[in-house]
Scaffold this motif. Structure first.
Motif, short mmCIF file in Angstrom:
data_model
loop_
_atom_site.label_atom_id
_atom_site.label_comp_id
_atom_site.label_asym_id
_atom_site.label_seq_id
_atom_site.Cartn_x
_atom_site.Cartn_y
_atom_site.Cartn_z
N ARG A 48 35.75 73.56 16.70
CA ARG A 48 34.77 73.91 15.69
C ARG A 48 35.09 73.18 14.38
N ARG A 97 30.28 73.70 13.52
CA ARG A 97 29.70 73.00 14.68
C ARG A 97 30.79 72.78 15.73
N MET A 98 30.45 72.99 16.96
CA MET A 98 31.38 72.68 18.05
C MET A 98 31.21 71.22 18.42
#
Lengths: 421, 244
Positions: free
Chosen positions: B195, B199-200
């Protein structure tokens, strides 16, 4: 009659019409001279080409680690990672009687920028020993503006075309960036000690020359690690035997090295030389092919004038075969005298032309060929094989030219000839 | 390029597939409008191995500034990409040089990435036609394989590029670069999602040249911050050395 008698008759016939015999000898001997000089000239061109193409930036023999070619990777140094005792290796190679000089080389690839970094070009970096280099190669013979770089002083020699592109001159500063053998990005500032001009713009545009130690420092190589040794030998045209001997010397080295002659590295030069040599036979055939008609004409006239004499000999019981032999012996005698004349003129002529080549640089500029510079020098080489071939061709021409007149001479009916018909 | 190909998308897979959008998002969304980060680069070759850490900043796809932090020998060495130009700053001699067009195929900082990689991929969809060449499962994951074929009038480095994109997250898991003869030249793997700024993203990209399978360059993203307010003015030559 014995065979010797027919031979003597043939030989004496040469002296019966000396002016005509002398003219025939001039024709045959002149053909011989034309062939050996023409072929010697082409041979001279080929030797100039070979010397120029193989000695321009490289030696007649190149020594490197077996894995160095063809990728020429920066890691593949002589002796591997441990390097070698360079001076000792050079001494070993110089011990061969055919080796004239040796010089070490290191290579790198990188970027060269003007001191302000505004203009940058890609370049091959050639590490040389400034003292030894010119005894092996001739790319610096074209002239250096300034001077050769001093080892350990961060000085370089730029090609004229590269200097023009970078807009730098002697004394200016350049930046060089090159990947090191340890993966780092070597970079440093260098002073332009000199600018070399070869007449080959592509070479001048692509290469930077600097002392071995400075390039080793830039690309993170220890002082014992070099990529190649260039070798100059006494007979650059025939390097194979010396390369084999040097390979034997190198066999005692702890790492696998190879001594590669230019004949392996530049097969196109070998092919051009072979192609040109194959034309020598054509030259011989053409020159003597023209001469044969002149000789045949002389022999026809000679035998025609002697038709009554031949008729008498036939009437007295001589066989047609004996008459033919007499005429052929005459031709062989003419050939012998022609050869003596040809050799007497050719030997001093070729010897002089070989040792004192005619410099045509006032008439023609240097010739660029196969990436090398050939000076416009007109030299003639001694080619023993062609001298032998031309001698044989001379005798063959003399005999062939006499064959038809001889056969024709014995076909005359003796009685008719003697009666004036 | 190191940041540009770390793609992320929230586009639902059940919609009609817009290939251009997938590749564009893959390129655009990794940076947001702008980004900064810290990356560790490991390079393994037949002859040496080395680790470098570097900080990087980007603005859109056209601007990037990468500065080496370690090793100390090369600390401060920086690369600026602005549009299609690349400059390198060399702190040892305090000089900046512009990489000439003829050297764009050369290695970047000794890695398996080229200078071209830094500038080329910013315009993938401009220079390549896209084609969905596979839609199914690979290694247990539903993927699309999108092949990028150079447009006839463009001069590009690769004969084709194939992106393998996971459908569920619309992120590339692999990129395969082919030469003009259709032979695989190198492959890149995207692994270890992590992450970053909510956002991954795959945090590791591993490049393996096809002709030297024992060599690799691995980029490990340690920090990545999006939308950090940088603009074009930050990516000026003076900033190459300002922040030493």
């Amino acid at each position: 009659m014995t065979e010797w008698a027919w031979t003597r008759i043939g030989w004496r016939n040469i002296g019966r019409h000396r002016k005509r015999s002398a003219l025939t000898m001039l024709g045959l001997g002149g053909s011989f001279i034309a062939v050996v000089v023409l072929v010697g000239w082409v041979d001279g061109l080929m030797i100039e080409l070979t010397n120029s193409a193989t000695g321009f930036t490289n030696g007649s023999i190149e020594i490197n680690a077996v894995e160095f070619r063809p990728d020429r990777r920066v890691y593949d140094t002589i002796g591997g990672r441990d390097g070698t005792d360079v001076e000792h290796l050079l001494e070993q190679l110089t011990a061969d009687p055919s080796v004239l000089a040796v010089t070490p080389r290191v290579y790198g690839g990188g970027l060269v920028s003007r001191g302000d970094g505004e203009t940058t070009v890609g370049a091959m970096l050639i590490g040389v020993d400034p003292d030894r280099e010119r005894s092996v190669t001739n790319f610096l013979d074209g002239g250096v503006e300034g001077r050769l770089p001093e080892p350990g002083q961060n000085e370089v020699l730029l090609g004229g075309e590269m200097a023009r592109q970078l807009e730098v001159g002697v004394g200016d500063q350049v930046i060089m960036v090159a990947p090191g053998a340890d993966g780092s990005l070597g970079n440093d500032l260098y002073a332009v000690a000199g600018i070399f001009r070869t007449g080959v713009p592509q070479f001048e545009a692509a290469n930077v020359v600097l002392p071995v130690i400075d390039l080793q420092t830039l690309i993170t190589l220890d002082p014992g690690r070099i990529h190649q040794i260039m070798v100059a030998i006494d007979d650059p045209v025939r390097p194979d035997a010396v390369a084999t001997r040097l390979s034997d010397v190198l066999a005692s080295e702890p790492s696998a090295l190879e001594a590669v002659p230019w004949t392996v590295l530049r097969p196109e030069i070998v092919e051009i030389t072979a192609l040109v040599s194959s034309v020598y036979g054509v030259i011989i055939a053409l020159v003597f092919g023209i001469a044969i008609f002149g000789v045949a004409n002389t022999m026809l006239m000679s035998t025609y004038e002697r038709r009554r004499e031949i008729a008498v000999m036939l009437a007295l019981g001589s066989t047609p075969r004996s008459i033919v032999k007499t005429i052929l012996y005459e031709a062989v005698g003419l050939g012998f005298l022609s050869l003596v004349f040809g050799v007497l003129v050719s030997v001093p002529l070729v010897a002089w032309w070989s040792s004192s080549p005619v410099d045509l640089s006032w008439l023609y500029p240097n010739i660029t060929f196969q990436g090398a510079i050939m000076p416009p020098v007109w030299r003639v080489e001694f080619n023993s094989a062609v001298w032998v071939q031309a001698s044989v061709a001379l005798f063959v021409t003399a005999v062939l030219a006499a064959l038809y007149p001889a056969v024709r001479a014995v076909r005359v009916p003796p009685a008719d000839t003697l009666s004036g018909l | 390029m190191f940041v540009s190909v770390v793609a992320v998308s929230v586009a639902p897979a059940q919609m009609e597939i817009d290939l251009v959008d997938i590749i564009n998002q893959a390129q655009r969304l990794h940076t947001g409008d702008s980004s900064t980060g810290v990356v560790r680069m490991e390079v393994v070759t037949e002859h040496w191995e080395r680790n470098m850490t570097m900080e990087m900043a980007s603005y859109g796809n056209d601007y990037a500034l990468i500065r080496i932090l370690t090793p100390a020998k090369e600390s401060g060495t920086a690369t600026l990409k602005a549009d299609r130009d690349i400059w390198n700053y060399l702190p040892k001699i305090d000089r900046t040089i512009k990489v000439p067009a003829s050297m764009m195929g050369g290695s970047w900082m000794g890695s398996h990435f080229t200078n071209d990689d830094l500038v080329q991929e910013s315009t993938l969809t401009d220079e390549y036609d896209l084609e969905l060449t596979f839609d199914g499962e690979r290694d247990g994951a539903a993927v699309w394989e999108i092949t990028l074929i150079p447009k006839p009038e463009t001069a590009v480095v690769w004969g084709s590029i194939m992106y393998r994109v996971r459908k569920d997250v619309v992120q590339p898991v692999g990129a395969f670069y082919y030469d003009e003869d259709g032979e695989l030249a190198r492959s890149m793997e995207f692994t270890e999602p992590k992450r970053f700024g909510g956002r991954m993203l795959p945090s590791v990209m591993t490049m393996v040249p096809a002709d030297k399978p024992d060599e690799l360059t691995r980029m490990v993203y340690e920090e990545l911050n999006f939308d950090v307010g940088l603009d074009e003015s930050y990516f000026a030559l003076r900033n190459l050395q300002d922040r030493r």
